[in-house]
Design a protein around this motif. Structure first.
Motif, mmCIF file in Angstrom:
data_model
loop_
_atom_site.group_PDB
_atom_site.id
_atom_site.type_symbol
_atom_site.label_atom_id
_atom_site.label_comp_id
_atom_site.label_asym_id
_atom_site.label_seq_id
_atom_site.Cartn_x
_atom_site.Cartn_y
_atom_site.Cartn_z
ATOM 1 N N ARG A 69 0.706 -1.334 0.069
ATOM 2 C CA ARG A 69 0.003 0.152 0.029
ATOM 3 C C ARG A 69 0.903 1.351 0.029
ATOM 4 O O ARG A 69 0.309 2.388 -0.563
ATOM 5 N N SER A 70 2.006 1.174 0.666
ATOM 6 C CA SER A 70 2.871 2.576 0.724
ATOM 7 C C SER A 70 3.808 2.599 -0.413
ATOM 8 O O SER A 70 4.617 1.891 -0.527
ATOM 9 N N ALA A 71 3.512 3.813 -0.877
ATOM 10 C CA ALA A 71 4.269 4.134 -2.207
ATOM 11 C C ALA A 71 5.929 4.121 -1.744
ATOM 12 O O ALA A 71 6.974 3.995 -2.658
ATOM 13 N N ALA A 72 5.976 4.902 -0.756
ATOM 14 C CA ALA A 72 7.306 5.128 -0.156
ATOM 15 C C ALA A 72 8.170 3.965 0.205
ATOM 16 O O ALA A 72 9.270 3.797 -0.031
ATOM 17 N N ASN A 73 7.459 3.169 0.756
ATOM 18 C CA ASN A 73 8.245 1.851 1.188
ATOM 19 C C ASN A 73 8.350 0.974 -0.110
ATOM 20 O O ASN A 73 9.475 0.378 -0.141
ATOM 21 N N LEU A 74 7.563 0.608 -1.014
ATOM 22 C CA LEU A 74 7.952 0.093 -2.304
ATOM 23 C C LEU A 74 9.094 0.838 -3.069
ATOM 24 O O LEU A 74 9.703 0.114 -3.589
ATOM 25 N N HIS A 75 9.040 2.186 -3.048
ATOM 26 C CA HIS A 75 10.061 2.577 -3.775
ATOM 27 C C HIS A 75 11.336 2.433 -2.979
ATOM 28 O O HIS A 75 12.540 2.149 -3.729
ATOM 29 N N THR A 76 11.516 2.351 -1.817
ATOM 30 C CA THR A 76 12.776 2.034 -0.915
ATOM 31 C C THR A 76 13.030 0.627 -1.116
ATOM 32 O O THR A 76 14.168 0.303 -1.461
ATOM 33 N N ALA A 77 11.886 -0.244 -1.485
ATOM 34 C CA ALA A 77 12.334 -1.874 -1.848
ATOM 35 C C ALA A 77 12.967 -1.950 -3.103
ATOM 36 O O ALA A 77 13.891 -2.544 -3.292
ATOM 37 N N GLN A 78 12.496 -1.044 -3.958
ATOM 38 C CA GLN A 78 13.134 -0.945 -5.461
ATOM 39 C C GLN A 78 14.455 -0.429 -5.415
ATOM 40 O O GLN A 78 15.482 -1.022 -5.943
ATOM 41 N N GLN A 79 14.709 0.723 -4.912
ATOM 42 C CA GLN A 79 16.066 1.222 -4.596
ATOM 43 C C GLN A 79 16.861 0.457 -4.106
ATOM 44 O O GLN A 79 18.331 0.494 -4.164
ATOM 45 N N ARG A 80 16.672 -0.596 -3.072
ATOM 46 C CA ARG A 80 17.571 -1.321 -2.610
ATOM 47 C C ARG A 80 17.764 -2.749 -3.048
ATOM 48 O O ARG A 80 18.384 -3.539 -2.541
ATOM 49 N N GLY A 81 17.072 -2.795 -4.272
ATOM 50 C CA GLY A 81 17.246 -3.837 -4.956
ATOM 51 C C GLY A 81 16.387 -5.068 -4.281
ATOM 52 O O GLY A 81 16.837 -6.370 -4.712
ATOM 53 N N ILE A 82 15.517 -4.959 -3.598
ATOM 54 C CA ILE A 82 14.553 -6.068 -2.925
ATOM 55 C C ILE A 82 14.005 -6.580 -3.956
ATOM 56 O O ILE A 82 13.606 -7.865 -4.308
ATOM 57 N N VAL A 83 13.220 -5.582 -4.641
ATOM 58 C CA VAL A 83 12.180 -5.976 -5.900
ATOM 59 C C VAL A 83 12.699 -5.248 -7.191
ATOM 60 O O VAL A 83 13.241 -4.451 -7.046
ATOM 61 N N ASP A 84 12.307 -6.114 -8.151
ATOM 62 C CA ASP A 84 12.581 -5.408 -9.576
ATOM 63 C C ASP A 84 11.689 -4.440 -9.927
ATOM 64 O O ASP A 84 12.008 -3.406 -10.651
ATOM 65 N N ARG A 85 10.313 -4.666 -9.624
ATOM 66 C CA ARG A 85 9.269 -3.572 -9.899
ATOM 67 C C ARG A 85 8.290 -3.934 -8.818
ATOM 68 O O ARG A 85 8.303 -4.974 -8.059
ATOM 69 N N TYR A 86 7.271 -3.049 -9.047
ATOM 70 C CA TYR A 86 6.161 -3.233 -7.848
ATOM 71 C C TYR A 86 4.859 -2.586 -8.347
ATOM 72 O O TYR A 86 4.955 -1.839 -9.541
ATOM 73 N N SER A 87 3.963 -2.819 -7.815
ATOM 74 C CA SER A 87 2.384 -2.344 -8.174
ATOM 75 C C SER A 87 1.449 -2.268 -6.820
ATOM 76 O O SER A 87 1.872 -3.017 -6.115
ATOM 77 N N HIS A 88 0.606 -1.295 -7.005
ATOM 78 C CA HIS A 88 -0.292 -1.330 -5.735
ATOM 79 C C HIS A 88 -1.476 -2.315 -6.014
ATOM 80 O O HIS A 88 -2.297 -2.140 -5.360
ATOM 81 N N ASP A 89 -1.502 -2.798 -7.342
ATOM 82 C CA ASP A 89 -2.535 -3.467 -7.813
ATOM 83 C C ASP A 89 -2.287 -4.822 -7.428
ATOM 84 O O ASP A 89 -1.473 -5.401 -8.112
ATOM 85 N N PRO A 90 -2.815 -5.802 -6.631
ATOM 86 C CA PRO A 90 -2.324 -7.168 -6.419
ATOM 87 C C PRO A 90 -2.326 -7.946 -7.576
ATOM 88 O O PRO A 90 -1.638 -8.784 -7.615
ATOM 89 N N ARG A 91 -3.385 -7.855 -8.349
ATOM 90 C CA ARG A 91 -3.460 -8.744 -9.577
ATOM 91 C C ARG A 91 -2.366 -8.432 -10.577
ATOM 92 O O ARG A 91 -1.845 -9.287 -11.048
ATOM 93 N N GLU A 92 -1.993 -7.136 -10.728
ATOM 94 C CA GLU A 92 -0.795 -6.926 -11.607
ATOM 95 C C GLU A 92 0.388 -7.450 -10.774
ATOM 96 O O GLU A 92 1.375 -7.876 -11.741
ATOM 97 N N ALA A 93 0.689 -7.170 -9.733
ATOM 98 C CA ALA A 93 1.769 -7.769 -8.886
ATOM 99 C C ALA A 93 1.849 -9.267 -8.980
ATOM 100 O O ALA A 93 3.048 -9.781 -9.405
ATOM 101 N N ALA A 94 0.842 -10.156 -9.058
ATOM 102 C CA ALA A 94 0.810 -11.482 -9.176
ATOM 103 C C ALA A 94 0.926 -12.099 -10.306
ATOM 104 O O ALA A 94 1.049 -13.249 -10.353
ATOM 105 N N ARG A 95 0.628 -11.310 -11.639
ATOM 106 C CA ARG A 95 0.425 -11.791 -12.743
ATOM 107 C C ARG A 95 1.558 -12.900 -13.226
ATOM 108 O O ARG A 95 2.690 -12.301 -13.207
ATOM 109 N N ASP A 96 1.211 -14.017 -13.609
ATOM 110 C CA ASP A 96 2.132 -14.806 -13.962
ATOM 111 C C ASP A 96 3.310 -15.362 -13.114
ATOM 112 O O ASP A 96 4.487 -16.217 -13.333
ATOM 113 N N ALA A 97 3.151 -14.918 -11.670
ATOM 114 C CA ALA A 97 4.215 -15.302 -10.793
ATOM 115 C C ALA A 97 3.812 -16.969 -10.419
ATOM 116 O O ALA A 97 2.816 -17.509 -10.474
ATOM 117 N N ASP A 98 5.127 -17.734 -10.131
ATOM 118 C CA ASP A 98 4.849 -19.053 -9.713
ATOM 119 C C ASP A 98 5.057 -19.311 -8.517
ATOM 120 O O ASP A 98 5.072 -20.264 -7.895
#
Length: 288
Positions: free
Chosen positions: A38-67
């Motif tokens: 939900r937090s844009a600031a937290n997700l931005h931090t995650a991307q900046q730190r290399g925790i995630v490659d990308r992110y979304s506030h939409d759960p369907r978009e974030a989960a699409r094609d994940a195994d």
């Protein structure tokens, strides 16, 4: 170790979810990592730190094609996340969690999970009082224990892959029934948090200014009272019966100590203290 999952969605990129992403990436266990929160600031931090490659506030978009979908949100929100994400996961995907309660999570998640997907409960017993992606550590799990609790719908293949993830980031994995997990954790995790919050509230009720004189014992006792209140409210309510039993037992022990103190019964006080002292020293092989 070979790659176990090609695309992982972390729902809740905080201390535990973020640390898992960092550790799994470092070990070569996963490919792309997508964050949801939900937090844009937290997700931005995650991307900046290399925790995630990308992110979304939409759960369907974030989960699409994940195994692999990792549920690192408060335990009572997990089923609602799965309900939204399940239709867009890759065929044969695995859903797991990192929650501190297992029985209610397995029940609620499996109720909304399509038959084609497997859910494997997991609880890495590691962490700090810090929260958010800023607190994530790649070595958070190394040398600690993880409890895996397969539910009725868990497949052997899914259990093996979830176990391999946690072993791959340095954890010792135990497999047990959800009810046994919840009883154990009520004592060794949920109760200490209840005591920490209650000790702080008790001091505030008398005179909060006294905290400036607190030494290591009070600081150690109350350290985890700085933890996420949203998460711990959910844990207490989701594991209510075992937590209530643990709290009631401790109240009984405190009352026995109180009565011995009021009566001036040094022998009874000493006996209560000595019993606990001997056990605590034996548990860790130390006199500290």
């Amino acid at each position: 170790m070979p790659r176990l999952f090609e695309r992982v969605t972390i729902a809740g990129v905080g201390l535990i979810g973020g640390s898992l992403a960092l550790a799994a990436r470092a070990a070569g266990l996963v490919g792309e990592v997508v964050g949801y929160g939900r937090s844009a600031a937290n997700l931005h931090t995650a991307q900046q730190r290399g925790i995630v490659d990308r992110y979304s506030h939409d759960p369907r978009e974030a989960a699409r094609d994940a195994d692999l979908l990792v549920l690192a949100v408060p335990v009572r929100a997990m089923a609602s996340v799965v309900r939204v994400c399940a239709p867009v996961l890759r065929a044969g995907a695995v859903v797991t969690d990192v929650g501190s309660v297992k029985g209610s999570v397995i029940r609620d998640v499996e109720a909304v999970l399509p038959a084609s997907l497997a859910f494997v409960g997991a609880h890495p017993i590691a962490g700090t009082e810090a929260s958010g992606a800023v607190a994530a550590q790649a070595d958070l799990f190394r040398g600690s224990r993880c409890i895996v609790t397969p539910g009725p719908r868990a497949t052997d293949t899914a259990v093996a892959k979830v176990r391999a993830v946690w072993e791959g980031v340095g954890m010792q994995v135990d497999v047990m029934a959800a009810a046994r997990h919840d009883e154990i954790l009520a004592w060794v995790s949920h109760l200490p948090h209840a005591l920490a919050y209650s000790a702080v509230n008790a001091l505030l009720e008398v005179d909060g200014a006294m905290q400036q004189f607190a030494g290591p014992s009070f600081r150690d006792l109350t350290r985890v009272a700085a933890s996420s209140t949203e998460m711990w409210c959910d844990v207490f309510l989701a594991n209510a019966a075992p937590v209530e039993r643990a709290i009631a037992t401790v109240i009984g022990q405190l009352d026995a100590l109180r009565q011995a103190i009021v009566a001036g019964d040094a022998a009874a006080v000493q006996a209560l203290l000595a019993r606990a002292q001997a056990a605590r020293r034996q548990w860790r092989g130390t006199a500290t």
